[in-house]
Design an enzyme around this catalytic site. Structure first.
Site, PDB file in Angstrom:
ATOM      1  CE  LYS A  11      -3.815  -2.156   2.268  1.00  0.00           C
ATOM      2  NZ  LYS A  11      -5.057  -2.399   3.353  1.00  0.00           N
ATOM      3  CE1 TYR A  51      -9.184  -2.976   0.608  1.00  0.00           C
ATOM      4  CE2 TYR A  51      -8.259  -1.179  -0.198  1.00  0.00           C
ATOM      5  CZ  TYR A  51      -8.271  -2.381   0.502  1.00  0.00           C
ATOM      6  OH  TYR A  51      -6.987  -2.800   0.699  1.00  0.00           O
ATOM      7  CD  GLU A 128      -8.948  -8.626  -3.891  1.00  0.00           C
ATOM      8  OE1 GLU A 128      -7.835  -9.267  -3.670  1.00  0.00           O
ATOM      9  OE2 GLU A 128      -9.772  -8.609  -2.886  1.00  0.00           O
TER      10      GLU A 128
HETATM   11  P1  ATP Z   1      -7.055  -5.823   3.360  1.00  0.00           P
HETATM   12  O1  ATP Z   1      -8.492  -5.846   2.612  1.00  0.00           O
HETATM   13  O2  ATP Z   1      -6.670  -4.473   2.885  1.00  0.00           O
HETATM   14  O3  ATP Z   1      -6.123  -6.837   3.105  1.00  0.00           O
HETATM   15  P2  ATP Z   1      -7.991  -6.588   5.787  1.00  0.00           P
HETATM   16  O4  ATP Z   1      -8.809  -7.798   5.057  1.00  0.00           O
HETATM   17  O5  ATP Z   1      -7.159  -6.949   6.914  1.00  0.00           O
HETATM   18  O6  ATP Z   1      -7.189  -5.788   4.878  1.00  0.00           O
HETATM   19  P3  ATP Z   1     -10.531  -5.190   5.538  1.00  0.00           P
HETATM   20  O7  ATP Z   1     -11.566  -5.388   6.838  1.00  0.00           O
HETATM   21  O8  ATP Z   1     -10.644  -5.888   4.206  1.00  0.00           O
HETATM   22  O9  ATP Z   1      -9.194  -5.617   6.399  1.00  0.00           O
HETATM   23  O10 ATP Z   1     -10.448  -3.744   5.654  1.00  0.00           O
HETATM   24  C1  ATP Z   1      -9.669  -3.119   4.201  1.00  0.00           C
HETATM   25  C2  ATP Z   1      -8.847  -1.984   4.723  1.00  0.00           C
HETATM   26  O11 ATP Z   1      -9.606  -0.928   5.252  1.00  0.00           O
HETATM   27  C3  ATP Z   1      -7.973  -2.375   5.895  1.00  0.00           C
HETATM   28  O12 ATP Z   1      -6.634  -3.125   5.512  1.00  0.00           O
HETATM   29  C4  ATP Z   1      -7.506  -0.999   6.375  1.00  0.00           C
HETATM   30  O13 ATP Z   1      -6.489  -0.207   5.806  1.00  0.00           O
HETATM   31  C5  ATP Z   1      -8.963  -0.345   6.413  1.00  0.00           C
HETATM   32  N1  ATP Z   1      -9.647  -0.225   7.492  1.00  0.00           N
HETATM   33  C6  ATP Z   1     -10.158  -1.448   8.014  1.00  0.00           C
HETATM   34  N2  ATP Z   1     -10.897  -1.202   9.358  1.00  0.00           N
HETATM   35  C7  ATP Z   1     -10.558   0.035   9.464  1.00  0.00           C
HETATM   36  C8  ATP Z   1     -10.922   0.957  10.734  1.00  0.00           C
HETATM   37  N3  ATP Z   1     -11.669   0.502  11.574  1.00  0.00           N
HETATM   38  N4  ATP Z   1     -10.520   2.182  10.373  1.00  0.00           N
HETATM   39  C9  ATP Z   1      -9.827   2.655   9.542  1.00  0.00           C
HETATM   40  N5  ATP Z   1      -9.544   1.909   8.478  1.00  0.00           N
HETATM   41  C10 ATP Z   1      -9.821   0.697   8.370  1.00  0.00           C
END
Ligand code: ATP
Ligand code: MG
Length: 140
Positions: A11, A51, A128
């Site tokens: 990222k 996303y 993706e």
């Molecule tokens: P990714 O999809 O990026 O691999 P992840 O699967 O661990 O991460 P997700 O729940 O899919 O987490 O969230 C996508 C992204 O959104 C996170 O990686 C983070 O950058 C952001 N994000 C998730 N939760 C929060 C939050 N509570 N506050 C701010 N940003 C968040």
């Protein structure tokens, strides 16, 4: 599409902090092979497209702004049980909750700025991968 593929993104914070080499080293030393890669600077629209599943979340706007704030490195990785092994190697979304020696524990600075993305299922990995790469670009 062959089995054992996943999509990863280093990222904008990971690129800006100079973590690309260290992250690639960790991936390669954990038996992931890089099958495709490219550096991109996403527009907000492109980041929102990627996303989409999070569009109703409170953090969506910030997430889109962050993901389009600078260059990223997009990777197609291949390895045994690639989706789950990459998720384990990344660590929890919130780096404070991430296990020792995971990529997020080592380099992430917040729950948002968590340096790396990994697909969360084999089905999403295929979607993706096709979001970023044409079949021609995949060395599989
Ligand atoms: P990714 O999809 O990026 O691999 P992840 O699967 O661990 O991460 P997700 O729940 O899919 O987490 O969230 C996508 C992204 O959104 C996170 O990686 C983070 O950058 C952001 N994000 C998730 N939760 C929060 C939050 N509570 N506050 C701010 N940003 C968040
Ligand atoms: Mg996710």
């Amino acid at each position: 599409m062959p089995a054992g593929l996943t999509l990863s993104i280093i990222k904008p914070d990971g690129v800006a902090q100079g973590n690309v080499g260290d992250i690639l080293k960790i991936l390669e030393s954990n038996e992931f092979q890089i099958r495709a890669s490219k550096m991109l600077h996403l527009t907000e629209k492109q980041a929102a497209g990627f996303y989409q599943v999070h569009r109703s979340k409170s953090f969506f706007k910030d997430l889109i702004r962050y993901m389009s704030s600078g260059p990223i490195v997009v990777l197609v990785l291949q390895g045994t049980n690639a989706v789950n092994r990459l998720r384990d190697l990344m660590g929890a979304t919130d780096p404070q909750k991430a296990e020792k020696n995971t990529i997020r524990k080592l380099f992430a600075t917040s729950i948002e700025k968590n340096v790396i993305h990994g697909s969360d299922s084999e089905e999403n990995a295929v979607t993706e991968i096709h979001y970023f790469f044409s079949d021609l670009e995949l060395l599989v």
